[in-house]
Design a protein around this motif. Structure first.
Motif, short mmCIF file in Angstrom:
data_model
loop_
_atom_site.label_atom_id
_atom_site.label_comp_id
_atom_site.label_asym_id
_atom_site.label_seq_id
_atom_site.Cartn_x
_atom_site.Cartn_y
_atom_site.Cartn_z
N GLN A 62 0.83 -1.21 0.00
CA GLN A 62 0.00 0.00 0.00
C GLN A 62 0.86 1.26 0.00
O GLN A 62 0.52 2.24 -0.67
CB GLN A 62 -0.94 0.00 1.21
CG GLN A 62 -2.09 -0.98 1.08
CD GLN A 62 -3.09 -0.84 2.21
OE1 GLN A 62 -2.83 -0.19 3.22
NE2 GLN A 62 -4.25 -1.47 2.06
N ARG A 65 1.96 1.83 -3.48
CA ARG A 65 0.86 2.32 -4.31
C ARG A 65 0.58 3.79 -4.05
O ARG A 65 0.37 4.57 -5.00
CB ARG A 65 -0.40 1.49 -4.03
CG ARG A 65 -0.31 0.05 -4.47
CD ARG A 65 -1.54 -0.72 -4.03
NE ARG A 65 -1.45 -2.14 -4.37
CZ ARG A 65 -2.39 -3.03 -4.08
NH1 ARG A 65 -3.50 -2.64 -3.46
NH2 ARG A 65 -2.24 -4.30 -4.42
N ASN A 69 0.90 6.85 -6.65
CA ASN A 69 -0.25 7.70 -6.93
C ASN A 69 0.09 9.18 -6.74
O ASN A 69 -0.37 10.04 -7.49
CB ASN A 69 -1.42 7.31 -6.02
CG ASN A 69 -2.72 7.97 -6.43
OD1 ASN A 69 -3.15 7.85 -7.58
ND2 ASN A 69 -3.37 8.67 -5.52
N LEU A 163 -5.64 5.01 -7.58
CA LEU A 163 -6.17 4.22 -6.48
C LEU A 163 -7.63 4.55 -6.17
O LEU A 163 -8.09 5.67 -6.41
CB LEU A 163 -5.34 4.45 -5.21
CG LEU A 163 -3.85 4.12 -5.27
CD1 LEU A 163 -3.20 4.40 -3.94
CD2 LEU A 163 -3.63 2.67 -5.69
N MET A 167 -7.54 2.17 -1.10
CA MET A 167 -6.13 1.93 -1.44
C MET A 167 -5.92 0.78 -2.41
O MET A 167 -4.80 0.38 -2.67
CB MET A 167 -5.27 1.68 -0.18
CG MET A 167 -5.28 2.80 0.80
SD MET A 167 -4.78 4.37 0.03
CE MET A 167 -5.17 5.52 1.34
N ARG A 168 -7.00 0.25 -2.96
CA ARG A 168 -6.85 -0.75 -4.03
C ARG A 168 -6.64 -0.01 -5.35
O ARG A 168 -6.99 1.16 -5.48
CB ARG A 168 -8.08 -1.65 -4.10
CG ARG A 168 -8.22 -2.62 -2.94
CD ARG A 168 -9.37 -3.58 -3.19
NE ARG A 168 -10.63 -2.87 -3.31
CZ ARG A 168 -11.75 -3.40 -3.81
NH1 ARG A 168 -11.74 -4.65 -4.24
NH2 ARG A 168 -12.85 -2.69 -3.87
N TRP A 169 -6.09 -0.74 -6.32
CA TRP A 169 -5.88 -0.12 -7.63
C TRP A 169 -7.20 0.27 -8.26
O TRP A 169 -8.26 -0.28 -7.93
CB TRP A 169 -5.14 -1.09 -8.56
CG TRP A 169 -3.72 -1.35 -8.20
CD1 TRP A 169 -3.20 -2.54 -7.76
CD2 TRP A 169 -2.61 -0.43 -8.26
NE1 TRP A 169 -1.86 -2.42 -7.55
CE2 TRP A 169 -1.46 -1.14 -7.83
CE3 TRP A 169 -2.49 0.90 -8.63
CZ2 TRP A 169 -0.21 -0.55 -7.77
CZ3 TRP A 169 -1.24 1.50 -8.56
CH2 TRP A 169 -0.12 0.79 -8.14
N ARG A 173 -7.17 -2.17 -13.45
CA ARG A 173 -6.00 -2.44 -12.61
C ARG A 173 -4.69 -2.46 -13.38
O ARG A 173 -3.72 -1.81 -12.97
CB ARG A 173 -6.21 -3.78 -11.88
CG ARG A 173 -5.13 -4.10 -10.88
CD ARG A 173 -5.42 -5.42 -10.20
NE ARG A 173 -4.35 -5.76 -9.28
CZ ARG A 173 -4.27 -6.95 -8.68
NH1 ARG A 173 -5.18 -7.87 -8.90
NH2 ARG A 173 -3.26 -7.20 -7.86
#
Length: 211
Positions: A62, A65, A69, A163, A167-169, A173
């Motif tokens: 995370q 990511r 981002n 994101l 916090m997921r793509w 994806r």
């Protein structure tokens, strides 16, 4: 003396033998099941980390990511600041009195800086790096460079963010991860050391997705 051919005892003996055979079969089946379960166990993350050097914890993924981002948003906004330099001070070690050297007729020399999560960078240099990527001899680098070009122009096809709030793509994806690789590759080319580890992590995610 007991009759060894007593029908009742023969039936009991046969039943006991059948029970033992069933128990042996069950033990053998349980052993095979345990072996299959043992083979199916995932490789511990600690072992993978030791072999590959890639921490695989959810928190670390995370962090990578979120960092990607942040770079994506900065390049999408392309927020710049112009600094105009009139001249520069020059002094000789033998003469403590500085002399002001003017450039030409003292007209301001503009330098434009691009804001990023790692601080400000010369916008012209960032643009050159992106252009160099699009002219690379490597197909993958060319594709990453073209993605950065679209991002710099704030192309309507670009995602607002990489994101989701959790916090997921992004729902697309693979595309989001490729943009993450692109922006972090640029960060590394700019000499940002803290971008190296997140870049490797998102590359690992992309490879896992492709595989």
């Amino acid at each position: 003396m007991p009759d060894p051919f007593d029908p009742t005892k023969l039936v009991i003996t046969k039943a006991q033998a059948a029970d033992r055979a069933a128990q042996e079969l069950e033990r053998d089946r349980a052993a095979r099941t345990a072996q299959r379960h043992q083979r199916a166990q995932p490789v511990p993350a600690s072992l993978i980390a030791a072999l590959t050097g890639e921490p695989l914890s959810r928190a670390e993924r995370q962090v990578a990511r979120v960092y990607a981002n942040a770079w994506y948003l900065a390049l999408r906004r392309w927020s710049t600041r112009e600094v105009k330099l009139i001249g520069s001070f020059h002094y000789d070690d033998r003469d403590p009195t500085p002399d002001l050297l003017l450039f030409g007729n003292a007209r301001p020399l503009p330098t434009v800086y691009l804001a990023t999560p790692a601080g400000e960078f010369d916008e012209a240099n960032v643009g050159r790096l992106i252009t160099d990527m699009t002219r690379s001899g490597l197909t993958e680098t060319i594709l990453l460079g073209r993605m950065l070009e679209r991002l710099r122009r704030d192309d309507n096809g670009c995602m607002a963010e990489l994101l989701r709030p959790d916090m997921r793509w992004h729902q697309h994806r693979e595309r989001a991860i490729r943009y993450a690789v692109a922006v972090l590759t640029l960060a590394v080319k700019l000499g940002v050391q803290e971008a190296e580890s997140p870049l490797q992590r998102v590359k690992t995610e992309l490879a896992a997705l492709a595989g």
